[in-house]
Design an enzyme around this catalytic site. Structure first.
Site: not given
Length: 345
Positions: A66, A19, A224, A47-48, A16, A138, A89
Site C-alpha cells: 500500500d 485509490k 480495514d 477483494s480482501d 487513500c 525508489t 492490511d
C-alpha cells in the site's frame, strides 16, 4: 525544513482517496491469467486486504502493499501515516507483520531532508509495530508517494477474511470516519489546527492494539476501512459473505466537524467514486441526512478495523477495545441475504 515544502501541493489527490475506484478496479482485474495453488487460501478474487499463502500446518504468509500521495505536509508525519496504513492490511487479516520494504516515488522538487524524514517516519512506525524494513524501491515521479510492501504471518486456521461474516454477527468499528472530508477542508484552510492534530494522531495510530484484542475472540471476519469508505468495504464484506449488512447510522462514530464540512460541499473525489460503486447495493430506510451519507462514502486513510463478531461475544470485545480505543463502537449487524447487500437505518 518542514516549512519549506508543502507536500500536498505536489499531489493531485491525497492519501487513500487516490485509490482507483472499486468498480473500476474489478474491471481492470477481470480475465487476467493466474495459476491455481491450493496453498493460496486468500487471493484477489474476494477483494480482501492481503493475500494469504499456507507454508505449513502452523504458519501462513500474509502479503500486502500500500502506498499513496501525501495527505499531510509534514514529511515525517506522512511517513508515519503511510506506514501505519500499509501495516493495517496485515492486522485486518488477523496476522502479525514482521518484514517490510519501502515503496517510494520522489519528486525533484523535494529536498533531500524531506525524503529522509518520510523514510524516518516510516521506519519509526515500523519499529513501533515490531517490523523490520529490509530494503525497497525508489523512483523519480512528479508526485511524491510512499508506502510499504509488508509480509506477515498468521495461523492458517486463524485467518480473518472480509468474506467470512455470518448471519447474527455484530459489526464493530474502531476509528471514527470523516478523514477525507476534513483533509479536503484543510486544503481550503477550513479546519482548525487542534482538529487537524487529532486527525493526524488518528491516522498514525496503529491498528495493532485492535488486532491484538480482536484475536482473543471468535471474530468471524474483518477488514480495514480505508479508501473505499465504510460503505465500500462493508459492501465487499456483504457480497463476499452473501449476506446483508445493516448499518445503524446513529451509532457510526465520526468527527462531528465532518458533518458541517460535508454540508458545505467539502467532498473528496474518492467519495463520489465510492458512491458510484456502492450505492446500487444500498437501501436507505428512514430519513438519513445527505451529509451523513457522504461521511459513510468518505475515503479514509489509515482507518479503523471493521470486525464481524458473534452477538454473544460483541459486548466483551467492545468493552475490551474501549479500554484502549475509547471511540470503538458497534455500528451494525449481519442478517441472511435480503433485497440489498447494505441497509442504512
Amino acid at each position: 525544513m518542514r516549512d519549506e515544502i508543502k507536500l500536498t501541493k505536489l499531489a493531485a489527490c491525497a492519501g487513500c482517496g487516490a485509490k482507483v475506484g472499486a468498480g473500476t478496479l474489478s474491471q481492470l482485474l477481470e480475465g487476467l491469467p493466474t495459476h491455481y495453488d491450493e496453498r493460496l487460501i486468500v487471493g484477489y478474487d474476494k477483494s480482501d486486504d492481503a493475500s494469504v499463502y499456507v507454508l505449513d500446518e502452523q504458519t501462513a504468509l500474509v502479503q500486502t502493499i500500500d502506498f499513496f500521495p501525501p495527505i499531510v505536509d509534514d514529511p515525517f508525519l506522512f511517513g508515519q501515516i503511510a506506514a501505519a496504513n500499509a501495516l493495517s492490511d496485515v492486522y485486518a487479516m488477523g496476522g502479525e507483520p514482521r518484514l517490510a520494504m519501502n515503496v517510494m516515488c520522489v519528486s525533484n522538487k523535494m529536498p533531500r531532508e524531506a525524503v529522509h524524514e518520510i523514510l524516518r517516519g516510516g521506519y519509526e512506525k515500523a519499529y513501533e509495530a515490531g517490523v523490520i524494513i529490509t530494503g525497497g524501491h525508489t523512483i523519480e515521479d512528479p508526485e511524491p508517494k510512499y508506502g510499504l510492501s509488508v509480509t506477515g504471518f498468521v495461523h492458517p486456521r486463524r485467518v480473518l477474511m472480509n468474506s467470512s461474516a455470518k448471519a447474527g454477527d455484530v459489526l464493530i468499528l474502531t476509528k471514527p470516519l470523516g478523514i477525507g472530508i476534513l483533509t479536503t477542508a484543510a486544503k481550503a484552510d477550513l479546519a482548525e489546527p487542534a482538529l487537524l492534530q487529532k486527525l493526524y494522531a488518528q491516522m498514525a495510530f496503529l491498528n495493532k492494539t485492535a488486532r491484538d484484542i480482536m484475536v482473543e475472540y471468535h471474530v468471524h471476519g474483518c477488514t480495514d476501512v480505508t479508501g473505499f469508505a465504510l460503505l465500500g468495504h462493508a459492501c465487499e464484506m456483504a457480497k463476499g459473505s452473501e449476506l446483508t449488512i445493516h448499518i445503524d447510522t446513529a451509532n457510526v462514530p465520526y468527527h462531528k466537524e465532518a458533518f458541517e464540512m460535508a454540508r458545505m460541499g467539502m467532498i473528496p473525489a474518492g467519495a463520489y467514486r465510492n458512491r458510484e460503486f456502492a450505492e446500487k447495493y444500498v437501501q436507505v430506510k428512514g430519513e438519513i441526512p445527505l451529509a451523513l451519507q457522504d461521511i459513510l462514502y468518505d475515503p479514509q486513510t489509515s482507518g479503523g478495523l471493521l470486525m464481524a463478531v458473534p452477538e454473544e461475544e460483541a459486548p466483551g470485545l467492545l468493552d475490551d477495545l474501549r479500554q484502549a480505543i475509547p471511540c470503538a463502537e458497534a455500528v451494525g449487524y449481519v442478517t441472511e441475504k435480503e433485497d440489498a447487500y447494505l441497509v442504512l437505518e
